[in-house]
Design an enzyme around this catalytic site. Structure first.
Site, PDB file in Angstrom:
ATOM      1  CB  CYS A 102      17.081 -60.278 -24.573  1.00  0.00           C
ATOM      2  SG  CYS A 102      15.390 -59.777 -25.025  1.00  0.00           S
ATOM      3  CG  ASP A 103      19.888 -56.958 -21.881  1.00  0.00           C
ATOM      4  OD1 ASP A 103      18.768 -57.135 -22.362  1.00  0.00           O
ATOM      5  OD2 ASP A 103      20.234 -55.911 -21.355  1.00  0.00           O
ATOM      6  CB  CYS A 109      13.051 -53.020 -23.767  1.00  0.00           C
ATOM      7  SG  CYS A 109      12.384 -54.229 -22.594  1.00  0.00           S
ATOM      8  CD  GLU A 145      21.820 -54.353 -17.534  1.00  0.00           C
ATOM      9  OE1 GLU A 145      22.265 -54.545 -18.665  1.00  0.00           O
ATOM     10  OE2 GLU A 145      20.605 -54.197 -17.298  1.00  0.00           O
ATOM     11  CB  SER A 169      20.147 -50.832 -17.949  1.00  0.00           C
ATOM     12  OG  SER A 169      19.261 -50.830 -19.034  1.00  0.00           O
TER      13      SER A 169
END
Length: 553
Positions: A119-120, A191, A442, A468
């Protein structure tokens, strides 16, 4: 061994006693101690299963003769933090993650580290820590989520975000949105599209710090668990040979990663994170390097949100290694770069091949001759701006329109969903940069709203914030300097004409120099909205998005 500092000799008897209080035996203490940095939590789908991955890593370490020692780091779910104050803390968490790992690994001198991540901001935060510490390190991600399926179509998180706009514009019924909500995210993993999390996992693999498959093997496949065990075994080899992150992540390796970034059409956030990671290795990456490599590297993949394919499709088509094998013939890949496999990139690529040319297009039939990301400059963005050009409709590549100006995301959303934004408008959202936000949120909510309202091929969105990886359309972010730093975006007035020319890499506020000087004299930036706590300190320390939003030295 580094760990001898805390465990060897007469004077370390108290230290060994504390290890024994936790159940460690003399044999375990004598072995190399490997820190297993686990970002597992119960708030991020990409992390909900990382305890299983960490256990597999620890099994691999033990099989290879080491002793694993697990410790945690924090993580923010960008999707859940999206659209409210929580998103201000997402990018800011990157520095805390890097700092906390630095503290743990120096306070307790491990012989090596395995970063269990997803994740980010967690992936780049861990990469920054690895290059700062420069002790043997390997990365293993939790892998991507599978795409959802609904009425014969593949769907993902972005389908839900865009569904909100479709309901608002009466192009979808609420019960249809409820079905999307139920089926779009079918299980654990980052995702499913080429959003920031998967972009960074793919970049890690291309950089050489993750094993082949790190970026694409789905979270739910047994192959992901086997890869975790292999990572645990490999760290012992890296420790024995003293192979350091900075030996792997050289300037050439960063160029390899950028080339893969361009071929895949990764998230614009990679332009924020890659320079920040390089900074920790003492390497300066100018934004123009992205354009330079983009000119040589065609866009071969269109994964969601740019296209219909997902990470599971890329994996089945040959993954990152197949993409690297293809573009290596263009001279944009340094085949001599070392990787955590113990082999060079060239050696790793010998068996790689493309298995599906619909997912990874051939070099003679790319989506575009240039890569997925472009850096724009002009009087509106003297220090640069970033756009995911692979996700921009052709008619929007060259565009001119009237500015619709908002000083926050919250101000813009009602106007978009309320039908006040018309085709041809250019939405400007400012005071969302690293300092002005603070935290550089984002903008998936407004871009998804624009797409959901059916305006993504007629309306552009500009911001000193960021987007994003799930964003598509003419969304131009990271405009630098930001409004809070007296950047020109703070001078834009409602109705001003803005010209965008992505092929020629320009973004222009069509106002005379004299008028801009006049506006500058009376311009007073708004102070950051949050005045206490961590974000207030962050706003004082953070630098421009054009330098990766790292802290001031």
């Amino acid at each position: 061994m580094r760990s001898d500092l805390m465990k060897k000799g007469l004077e370390r008897a108290p230290h060994r006693s504390l290890f024994k209080a936790m159940g460690y035996t003399d044999e375990e203490i004598a072995r190399p101690l490997i820190g297993v940095v686990n970002s597992a939590n119960e708030i991020i789908p990409g992390h909900i299963h990382l305890d299983i991955i960490a256990e597999d890593v620890k099994s691999g370490i033990r099989m290879a003769g080491g002793t694993p020692v697990e410790f945690p780091v924090i993580g923010v779910c960008d999707g859940i933090a999206m659209g409210h104050t929580g998103m201000k803390y997402s990018l800011a968490s990157r520095e805390l993650i890097a700092d906390s790992i630095e503290i743990m690994a120096i306070a307790h001198p491990f012989d090596g580290l395995v970063m269990v991540t997803n994740c980010d901001k967690i992936i780049p935060g861990m990469l920054m820590a690895a290059l700062r510490l420069n002790i043997p390190t390997i990365f293993i991600s939790g892998g991507p989520m599978l795409a959802g399926a609904l009425e014969g179509k593949t769907v993902d998180l972005i389908s839900v975000f865009e569904g909100v706009g479709k309901v608002k514009s009466r192009r979808m019924k609420e019960k249809e949105l409820k079905a999307l909500e139920d089926y779009a995210c079918p299980g654990c993993g980052s995702c499913a599209g080429m959003f920031t999390a998967n972009s960074m996992n793919c970049v890690t693999e291309a950089l050489g710090l993750g094993l082949p498959g790190n970026g694409t093997v789905p979270a739910v496949q047994a192959a992901r668990r086997r890869l975790a065990k292999l990572a645990g075994m490999k760290i012992m080899e890296l420790v024995k040979k003293n192979v350091l992150p900075r030996t792997i992540a050289t300037l050439s390796a960063f160029k390899n990663a950028i080339a893969v970034d361009m071929a895949l059409g990764c998230s614009t956030n990679t332009v924020l994170h890659i320079p920040a990671i390089a900074h920790e290795a003492g390497i300066t990456l100018d934004l123009d390097l992205f354009n330079e490599i983009s000119k040589k590297t065609p866009n071969l993949c269109k994964l969601s949100p740019a296209g219909q394919h997902h990470l599971e499709d890329l994996d089945a088509a040959g993954g990152i290694q197949a993409v690297m094998k293809d573009v290596s013939s263009l001279g944009v890949i340094d085949l001599k770069s070392l990787t955590v496999t113990g082999k060079t990139v060239g050696e790793n690529l010998k068996g790689a091949r493309v298995l599906n040319r619909e997912v990874i297009r051939p070099l003679d039939n790319p989506y575009t001759k240039e890569g997925g990301i472009a850096i724009l400059r002009g009087n509106l963005a003297p220090d640069g701006a970033v756009v995911k050009q692979s996700a921009v409709a052709e008619n929007m590549l060259i565009n001119e329109g009237k500015a619709r100006v908002f000083d926050s995301e919250e101000d813009a959303i009602p106007a978009i969903l309320g039908g006040k934004i018309k085709p041809g408008d250019i939405v400007v959202i400012r005071y969302e940069g690293p300092k002005g936000g603070p935290g550089m949120r984002e903008m998936l909510a407004p871009t998804s709203a624009i797409a959901g309202m059916g305006l993504d091929t007629t309306v552009a969105l500009l911001t000193d914030g960021r987007f994003s990886g799930g964003t598509r359309g003419a969304a131009i972010g990271h405009i630098s300097p930001e409004a809070a730093e007296e950047g020109p975006i703070g001078l834009v007035k409602e109705g001003d004409i803005i010209a965008i020319d992505i092929p020629n890499k320009t973004i222009t506020l069509k106002v005379s120099p004299d008028e801009l000087k006049k506006r500058q004299k009376t311009f007073k930036p708004k102070p950051p909205a949050i005045k206490s706590g961590y974000l207030a300190r962050y706003a004082k320390l953070v630098t421009s998005a054009s330098t990766g939003a790292v802290f001031k030295d």
